[in-house]
Enzyme design. Structure first.
Site, mmCIF file in Angstrom:
data_model
loop_
_atom_site.group_PDB
_atom_site.id
_atom_site.type_symbol
_atom_site.label_atom_id
_atom_site.label_comp_id
_atom_site.label_asym_id
_atom_site.label_seq_id
_atom_site.Cartn_x
_atom_site.Cartn_y
_atom_site.Cartn_z
ATOM 1 N N GLY A 1 0.793 -1.239 0.000
ATOM 2 C CA GLY A 1 0.000 0.000 0.000
ATOM 3 C C GLY A 1 0.820 1.282 0.000
ATOM 4 N N TYR B 1 -0.550 3.379 -12.803
ATOM 5 C CA TYR B 1 -1.232 4.675 -12.845
ATOM 6 C C TYR B 1 -2.654 4.538 -13.405
ATOM 7 C CZ TYR B 1 3.155 6.915 -11.562
ATOM 8 O OH TYR B 1 4.281 7.302 -10.884
ATOM 9 N N ASP C 1 5.091 10.325 -15.389
ATOM 10 C CA ASP C 1 5.951 9.606 -16.334
ATOM 11 C C ASP C 1 6.108 8.183 -15.822
ATOM 12 O OD1 ASP C 1 6.471 11.400 -18.349
ATOM 13 O OD2 ASP C 1 8.150 12.317 -17.290
HETATM 14 C C1 LIG Z 1 4.775 0.567 -9.061
HETATM 15 C C2 LIG Z 1 5.021 0.698 -7.556
HETATM 16 C C3 LIG Z 1 5.302 2.152 -7.214
HETATM 17 C C4 LIG Z 1 3.734 0.258 -6.824
HETATM 18 O O1 LIG Z 1 3.911 0.435 -5.428
HETATM 19 P P1 LIG Z 1 3.383 -0.649 -4.386
HETATM 20 O O2 LIG Z 1 3.648 -0.145 -3.014
HETATM 21 O O3 LIG Z 1 3.936 -1.973 -4.742
HETATM 22 O O4 LIG Z 1 1.814 -0.623 -4.716
HETATM 23 P P2 LIG Z 1 0.614 -0.668 -3.654
HETATM 24 O O5 LIG Z 1 0.820 -1.813 -2.715
HETATM 25 O O6 LIG Z 1 0.448 0.671 -3.031
HETATM 26 O O7 LIG Z 1 -0.636 -0.961 -4.602
HETATM 27 C C5 LIG Z 1 -1.778 -0.133 -4.586
HETATM 28 C C6 LIG Z 1 -2.754 -0.651 -5.592
HETATM 29 O O8 LIG Z 1 -2.163 -0.592 -6.894
HETATM 30 C C7 LIG Z 1 -2.193 -1.871 -7.520
HETATM 31 N N1 LIG Z 1 -0.964 -2.024 -8.273
HETATM 32 C C8 LIG Z 1 0.301 -2.017 -7.814
HETATM 33 N N2 LIG Z 1 1.184 -2.152 -8.836
HETATM 34 C C9 LIG Z 1 0.428 -2.267 -9.950
HETATM 35 C C10 LIG Z 1 0.732 -2.422 -11.331
HETATM 36 N N3 LIG Z 1 1.990 -2.478 -11.773
HETATM 37 N N4 LIG Z 1 -0.301 -2.511 -12.207
HETATM 38 C C11 LIG Z 1 -1.596 -2.429 -11.811
HETATM 39 N N5 LIG Z 1 -1.937 -2.264 -10.508
HETATM 40 C C12 LIG Z 1 -0.942 -2.185 -9.599
HETATM 41 C C13 LIG Z 1 -2.277 -2.862 -6.360
HETATM 42 O O9 LIG Z 1 -2.850 -4.068 -6.782
HETATM 43 C C14 LIG Z 1 -3.147 -2.112 -5.391
HETATM 44 O O10 LIG Z 1 -4.495 -2.227 -5.794
HETATM 45 P P3 LIG Z 1 -5.706 -2.421 -4.729
HETATM 46 O O11 LIG Z 1 -5.550 -1.336 -3.712
HETATM 47 O O12 LIG Z 1 -6.926 -2.281 -5.581
HETATM 48 O O13 LIG Z 1 -5.489 -3.762 -4.149
HETATM 49 C C15 LIG Z 1 6.180 -0.217 -7.065
HETATM 50 O O14 LIG Z 1 5.919 -1.545 -7.441
HETATM 51 C C16 LIG Z 1 7.563 0.201 -7.601
HETATM 52 O O15 LIG Z 1 8.250 1.004 -6.971
HETATM 53 N N6 LIG Z 1 7.955 -0.374 -8.744
HETATM 54 C C17 LIG Z 1 9.251 -0.052 -9.334
HETATM 55 C C18 LIG Z 1 9.322 1.408 -9.809
HETATM 56 C C19 LIG Z 1 8.153 1.822 -10.692
HETATM 57 O O16 LIG Z 1 7.728 1.087 -11.572
HETATM 58 N N7 LIG Z 1 7.621 3.053 -10.464
HETATM 59 C C20 LIG Z 1 6.437 3.526 -11.179
HETATM 60 C C21 LIG Z 1 6.593 4.910 -11.659
HETATM 61 S S1 LIG Z 1 7.946 5.132 -12.789
#
Ligand SMILES: CC(C)(COP(=O)(O)OP(=O)(O)OC[C@H]1O[C@@H](n2cnc3c(N)ncnc32)[C@H](O)[C@@H]1OP(=O)(O)O)[C@@H](O)C(=O)NCCC(=O)NCCS
Length: 174
Positions: free
Chosen positions: A108, A146, A136
């Site tokens: 989360g 997103y 981005d």
């Molecule tokens: C993408 C990222 C920021 C997500 O953060 P996270 O803490 O793992 O995500 P959360 O636990 O807060 O998830 C929140 C919600 O988003 C959803 N979610 C998370 N990643 C997702 C994805 N890649 N695609 C679709 N949904 C996603 C979760 O299922 C959750 O949904 P719910 O509340 O309906 O159950 C993280 O995985 C990350 O840092 N990845 C590497 C860097 C990156 O890709 N950054 C993105 C911007 S460039």
């Protein structure tokens, strides 16, 4: 006990006290940004990094960045542009990077950071004009993250998405 101690997470501007040495989100460019570039960007007023930690430790578990951005109307979908004045550039906020340490992804924190960024942007939009928040996404997986929160792809750019500030206002986050 202070109010801050009651909170599970603390989010604030990146400071010297924060420990970024072990941060690893699984994406090298986002790790390197935090460790090498973020403080430089703050110093040069290019972007502000907001770091998430816990009351127990200064270790960074996640971060996002905000900057202002000019949006060319041609980048936005026609149905949105039609409702806006014909200026050469429209004001926006860029949430350029968002990342969570691999040790706590899926708990989360990504959502917590994004909502914090939206709330901060809303506060800014009460003081200066903002048409939309732009994000981005570094790859298709990030695009899906997103889109999960209602962001829409810009027509000509597969990794840049937007959310109109009018939509964010309706969420009543503040
Ligand atoms: C993408 C990222 C920021 C997500 O953060 P996270 O803490 O793992 O995500 P959360 O636990 O807060 O998830 C929140 C919600 O988003 C959803 N979610 C998370 N990643 C997702 C994805 N890649 N695609 C679709 N949904 C996603 C979760 O299922 C959750 O949904 P719910 O509340 O309906 O159950 C993280 O995985 C990350 O840092 N990845 C590497 C860097 C990156 O890709 N950054 C993105 C911007 S460039």
């Amino acid at each position: 006990m202070t109010a801050e101690n009651n909170k599970k997470y603390i989010i604030g501007p990146l400071e010297k006290k924060h420990d970024k040495t072990e941060f690893n989100c699984g994406v090298d460019v986002l790790n390197q940004y935090l460790k090498i570039q973020a403080s430089q960007d703050v110093k040069k007023n290019v972007a502000v990094t907001y770091a998430l930690s816990t009351p127990a430790s200064e270790k960074i578990l996640g971060y996002y960045t905000l900057s202002s951005i000019g949006i060319f109307p041609g980048e936005l979908p026609d149905e949105l542009v039609r409702r806006l004045p014909r200026y050469p550039a429209l004001p926006g906020i860029l949430l350029g990077r968002l990342a969570v340490d691999s040790s706590c992804q899926g708990t989360g924190i990504g959502q917590y950071l994004l909502v914090d960024g939206l709330k901060r942007s809303l506060q800014v939009s009460n003081q200066i004009g903002i048409v939309a928040i732009i994000v981005d996404a570094k790859d298709n997986k990030a695009v899906k993250f997103y889109e999960h929160f209602g962001f829409l792809k810009l027509p000509e750019n597969t990794h840049r998405l937007f959310l109109p500030i009018s939509t964010i206002k309706k969420l009543e986050l503040l």
